[in-house]
Design a protein around this motif. Structure first.
Motif, PDB file in Angstrom:
ATOM      1  N   TYR A 113       0.858  -1.186   0.000  1.00 61.47           N
ATOM      2  CA  TYR A 113       0.000   0.000   0.000  1.00 61.47           C
ATOM      3  C   TYR A 113       0.891   1.232   0.000  1.00 61.47           C
ATOM      4  N   LEU A 114       0.732   2.081  -1.034  1.00 63.96           N
ATOM      5  CA  LEU A 114       1.539   3.292  -1.155  1.00 63.96           C
ATOM      6  C   LEU A 114       0.926   4.377  -0.280  1.00 63.96           C
ATOM      7  N   THR A 115       1.682   4.800   0.714  1.00 63.99           N
ATOM      8  CA  THR A 115       1.170   5.796   1.644  1.00 63.99           C
ATOM      9  C   THR A 115       2.326   6.553   2.286  1.00 63.99           C
ATOM     10  N   PRO A 116       2.152   7.881   2.463  1.00 70.21           N
ATOM     11  CA  PRO A 116       3.221   8.622   3.148  1.00 70.21           C
ATOM     12  C   PRO A 116       3.421   8.165   4.596  1.00 70.21           C
ATOM     13  N   GLN A 117       2.521   7.328   5.104  1.00 68.22           N
ATOM     14  CA  GLN A 117       2.669   6.787   6.462  1.00 68.22           C
ATOM     15  C   GLN A 117       3.509   5.514   6.491  1.00 68.22           C
ATOM     16  N   GLY A 118       4.013   5.074   5.327  1.00 69.87           N
ATOM     17  CA  GLY A 118       4.753   3.816   5.272  1.00 69.87           C
ATOM     18  C   GLY A 118       6.232   3.967   5.570  1.00 69.87           C
ATOM     19  N   LYS A 119       6.908   2.826   5.518  1.00 61.09           N
ATOM     20  CA  LYS A 119       8.367   2.807   5.655  1.00 61.09           C
ATOM     21  C   LYS A 119       8.963   3.420   4.388  1.00 61.09           C
ATOM     22  N   VAL A 120       9.983   4.252   4.528  1.00 61.44           N
ATOM     23  CA  VAL A 120      10.524   4.943   3.348  1.00 61.44           C
ATOM     24  C   VAL A 120      11.326   3.977   2.472  1.00 61.44           C
ATOM     25  N   PHE A 121      10.934   3.903   1.218  1.00 62.87           N
ATOM     26  CA  PHE A 121      11.521   2.982   0.231  1.00 62.87           C
ATOM     27  C   PHE A 121      13.012   3.261   0.034  1.00 62.87           C
ATOM     28  N   ASN A 122      13.794   2.181  -0.025  1.00 62.55           N
ATOM     29  CA  ASN A 122      15.223   2.335  -0.322  1.00 62.55           C
ATOM     30  C   ASN A 122      15.715   1.135  -1.135  1.00 62.55           C
ATOM     31  N   TYR A 128      -7.880  10.373  -3.017  1.00 60.47           N
ATOM     32  CA  TYR A 128      -8.715  11.144  -2.101  1.00 60.47           C
ATOM     33  C   TYR A 128      -8.055  11.160  -0.724  1.00 60.47           C
ATOM     34  N   GLU A 129      -8.842  11.018   0.332  1.00 65.16           N
ATOM     35  CA  GLU A 129      -8.268  11.073   1.682  1.00 65.16           C
ATOM     36  C   GLU A 129      -7.755   9.716   2.156  1.00 65.16           C
ATOM     37  N   TYR A 161       6.995  13.697   1.782  1.00 64.28           N
ATOM     38  CA  TYR A 161       6.220  14.755   1.139  1.00 64.28           C
ATOM     39  C   TYR A 161       4.913  14.093   0.747  1.00 64.28           C
ATOM     40  N   VAL A 162       3.887  14.892   0.453  1.00 65.78           N
ATOM     41  CA  VAL A 162       2.574  14.307   0.181  1.00 65.78           C
ATOM     42  C   VAL A 162       2.221  14.440  -1.301  1.00 65.78           C
ATOM     43  N   LEU A 163       1.832  13.319  -1.921  1.00 65.50           N
ATOM     44  CA  LEU A 163       1.406  13.296  -3.312  1.00 65.50           C
ATOM     45  C   LEU A 163      -0.110  13.104  -3.372  1.00 65.50           C
ATOM     46  N   THR A 164      -0.674  13.262  -4.573  1.00 69.85           N
ATOM     47  CA  THR A 164      -2.135  13.163  -4.703  1.00 69.85           C
ATOM     48  C   THR A 164      -2.617  11.722  -4.744  1.00 69.85           C
ATOM     49  N   GLY A 165      -1.714  10.775  -5.031  1.00 71.66           N
ATOM     50  CA  GLY A 165      -2.139   9.376  -5.102  1.00 71.66           C
ATOM     51  C   GLY A 165      -0.943   8.451  -5.149  1.00 71.66           C
TER      52      GLY A 165
END
Ligand code: 6GU
Length: 242
Positions: A86-95, A115-116, A136-140
């Motif tokens: 699940y792609l979310t800014p709340q996830g572990k940062v990809f490396n 959406y939200e 940072y926050v993206l739209t999707g």
């Protein structure tokens, strides 16, 4: 490697992944891309897949049903329950280490929210990994999923022309890549470092290693903590403070 992307914008994914090196890898059968349009699983004739949040608040929330049915279509197609990212800014940062780990899978499902966000219940049911691509926050989740597909695809054997290059570049040993030069030998008065024209391959390798170290210390000092340094590297670093 088979990528499955659950999304409201399948064209965005198709157009992105079909281009350049990942596009060639698809044509060569080294990777495959199955986009699932969540709207096709809306379950109502209007194709509605979102609704107001319980408890109030701004924006819309993606409903669990269409997302669950999209996921089920993938499980039925492949015959087992794959990892679902699940792609979310709340996830572990990809490396790069995560890319290497994901590259071992036969199938990967990417769930793109919009959406939200998505109803929490279906996330709890199907998601195995929460991943972000940065703070940072993206739209999707579409661009993040394309970023991940690109990074993972280039680790699949045969996707890059040369077998060695995926190993020897940026983030190998956690160091940045050394600078590259090509013709002309002199450009607007600037010459290529002479060592590269010497034909002395051990010396070239040593120079490149030192450049990698210098570059990492200057641009990404945070990486030095995790860098895999040899005794020779340590000797070189000691000569620098003098
Ligand atoms: Cl994975 N999704 C969204 N919507 N925004 C992000 C992100 C993911 N990673 C960084 N920003």
């Amino acid at each position: 490697m088979n990528f499955h992307v659950l999304t409201l914008f399948p064209d965005m994914i198709q157009n992105g992944v079909n281009t350049s090196i990942t596009g060639r890898a698809m044509n060569n059968g080294l990777i495959s891309l199955n986009t699932v349009n969540i709207r096709d699983y809306a379950g109502n004739k209007y194709g509605q897949v979102d609704d107001y949040p319980y408890g109030g608040g701004a924006g819309m929330v993606m409903q669990p049903g269409p997302v669950y049915r999209s996921y089920e279509s993938v499980v039925e197609r492949i015959g087992y329950k794959p990892r679902v990212i699940y792609l979310t800014p709340q996830g572990k940062v990809f490396n790069q280490s995560m890319a290497e780990e994901f590259a071992k899978e036969e199938d990967l499902v990417f769930l793109c929210g919009h959406y939200e966000g998505i109803d929490e219940r279906v996330l709890e049911m199907i998601v195995t990994d929460h991943v972000s691509i940065g703070d940072y926050v993206l739209t999707g989740g579409e661009l993040p999923s394309m970023v991940m597909i690109d990074a993972i695809s280039r680790l699949v054997p045969g996707v890059l022309n040369n077998n060695v290059s995926a190993e020897f570049e940026t983030f190998n040993d956690n160091l940045l890549e050394y600078p590259q030069y090509t013709r002309p030998e002199e450009f607007m008065g600037e010459k290529v470092p002479p060592i590269l024209l010497s034909g002395n391959h051990p010396k070239v390798d040593q120079w490149r290693r030192e450049q990698s170290i210098l570059r990492t210390m200057e641009r990404r000092p945070d990486l030095m903590e995790e860098a895999n340094l040899t005794k020779e590297d340590m000797k070189f670093i000691k000569t620098l403070d003098k």
